[in-house]
Scaffold this active site. Structure first.
Site, PDB file in Angstrom:
ATOM      1  CD  GLU A   1      -2.787   1.095   2.511  1.00 44.28           C
ATOM      2  OE1 GLU A   1      -3.732   1.906   2.578  1.00 44.28           O
ATOM      3  OE2 GLU A   1      -2.574   0.233   3.382  1.00 44.28           O
TER       4      GLU A   1
ATOM      5  CE  LYS B   1      -7.794   2.676   2.925  1.00 41.04           C
ATOM      6  NZ  LYS B   1      -6.660   2.559   3.890  1.00 41.04           N
TER       7      LYS B   1
ATOM      8  CB  CYS C   1      -5.603  -1.005   3.942  1.00 45.39           C
ATOM      9  SG  CYS C   1      -5.071  -1.140   5.659  1.00 45.39           S
TER      10      CYS C   1
END
Length: 327
Positions: free
Chosen positions: A46, A128, A162
């Site tokens: 990430e 994200k 995540c």
């Protein structure tokens, strides 16, 4: 639906905390090493370029100004020489690359996933949708336009970052698009051992529920890097462990021993026939779904702060309209 075998790689290495140039060099070296081992699909951690903002987890907001400004300076613009270098490596090696970056778009930063197809084209740039906890001080929010599965040389690829994996509707959005390989990544070296345990549960569950392969990469920090981020030993505990680089089959099984510490590249072969084997039993977006009872609404419009409308044409006066008729 592919029925052959794909060799996948999940990369667990440390970034260069001094900036994006050094980290990009590590990315390119890892691509070469994985490709030399036959990898056709390679996943990095990430926001690996330039580095995950570990400072935001251990520093109070009043002390984050300087490292946050440094992250602005080192963040990746898309496109840029950095993305072109990765695209070139994908094209040279004929491999699909999934890379996490902190993206800069003018005055904002975003947690962004880039999928490069094997010909070097950027198949997907997604952000994200909701930064987690401390991350909200660092990144802006993504939108539904990025919740997309893309066709690549290795098959249909989807990606989440995540704790997006704890948003079941985000995962279901990709599942309804019939992803065959799911690329996931977490920061690694964060929270402690429980984080790695939770990642494993989450990755294996998504593989089972989606009937797809999951390739997950977490990052790694050296002891020297941990000390550089914060000198307090008590807070340094929050920058250790939490690693679970793994490759999981549609049956929920590890295809290689997970990496939970140190640097390394996990390699495994994905027998794509296992997707049908799993979905024959349970296809959660097909014969096992009940869309007349439960269904998903997905807004695919990109978020925008400015919308334009054309000004309406001026109305003709009665005299002009009469003149038009006479003519």
């Amino acid at each position: 639906m592919r029925t052959d075998t794909i060799r996948a790689a999940a990369v667990q290495i440390a970034p260069d905390l001094s900036g994006r140039a050094g980290t990009v060099e590590r990315v390119l070296n890892a691509i070469a090493e994985a490709a030399d081992k036959g990898a056709e699909f390679i996943v990095f951690p990430e926001t690996f370029v330039p580095y995950y903002p570990y400072f935001s987890f251990v520093l109070p907001p009043v002390q984050q100004g300087a490292p946050h400004m440094e992250l602005y300076k080192e963040a990746v613009v898309v496109p840029s020489p950095e993305t072109q270098a990765v695209a070139g490596a994908a094209r040279k090696r004929g491999a699909v690359i999934v890379l996490g970056v902190t993206e800069r778009d003018h005055g904002s930063l975003y947690n962004t996933q880039l999928i490069f197809d094997a010909d070097g084209t950027l198949a997907l740039k997604r952000r994200k949708i909701t930064p987690t906890y401390h991350e909200r001080m660092v990144w802006g929010q993504g939108d539904g336009a990025g919740l997309k599965v893309v066709d690549t040389k290795v098959g249909r690829v989807g990606a989440l970052a995540c704790w997006e994996h704890y948003n079941p509707l985000a995962r279901y959005t990709l599942m309804t698009q019939h992803e065959e390989i799911h690329a996931a990544h977490f920061p690694g070296s964060l929270v402690g051992p429980i984080f790695g345990e939770q990642i494993e549960v989450t990755m294996r569950h998504h593989a089972l529920e989606a009937g797809c392969f999951v390739v997950n990469a977490t990052g790694w920090l050296t002891e020297e890097q941990i000390a550089a981020i914060h000198p307090d030993p008590a807070l340094q505990k929050g920058l250790r462990d939490g690693c679970m680089t793994c490759i999981v089959s549609p049956e929920g099984r590890h295809l290689a021993e997970p990496l939970t510490e140190g640097e390394g590249i996990l390699i495994a072969d994905l027998d794509m026939r296992l997707i049908t084997k799993r979905k024959r039993m349970m296809d959660s977006v097909g014969h096992y779904a009940r869309p007349e009872l439960l269904h998903l609404v997905h807004d695919t419009n990109p978020a925008t702060t400015r919308k334009t409308r054309d000004a309406p044409a001026p109305e003709q006066s009665e005299q002009e309209e009469t003149a038009d008729v006479r003519e």
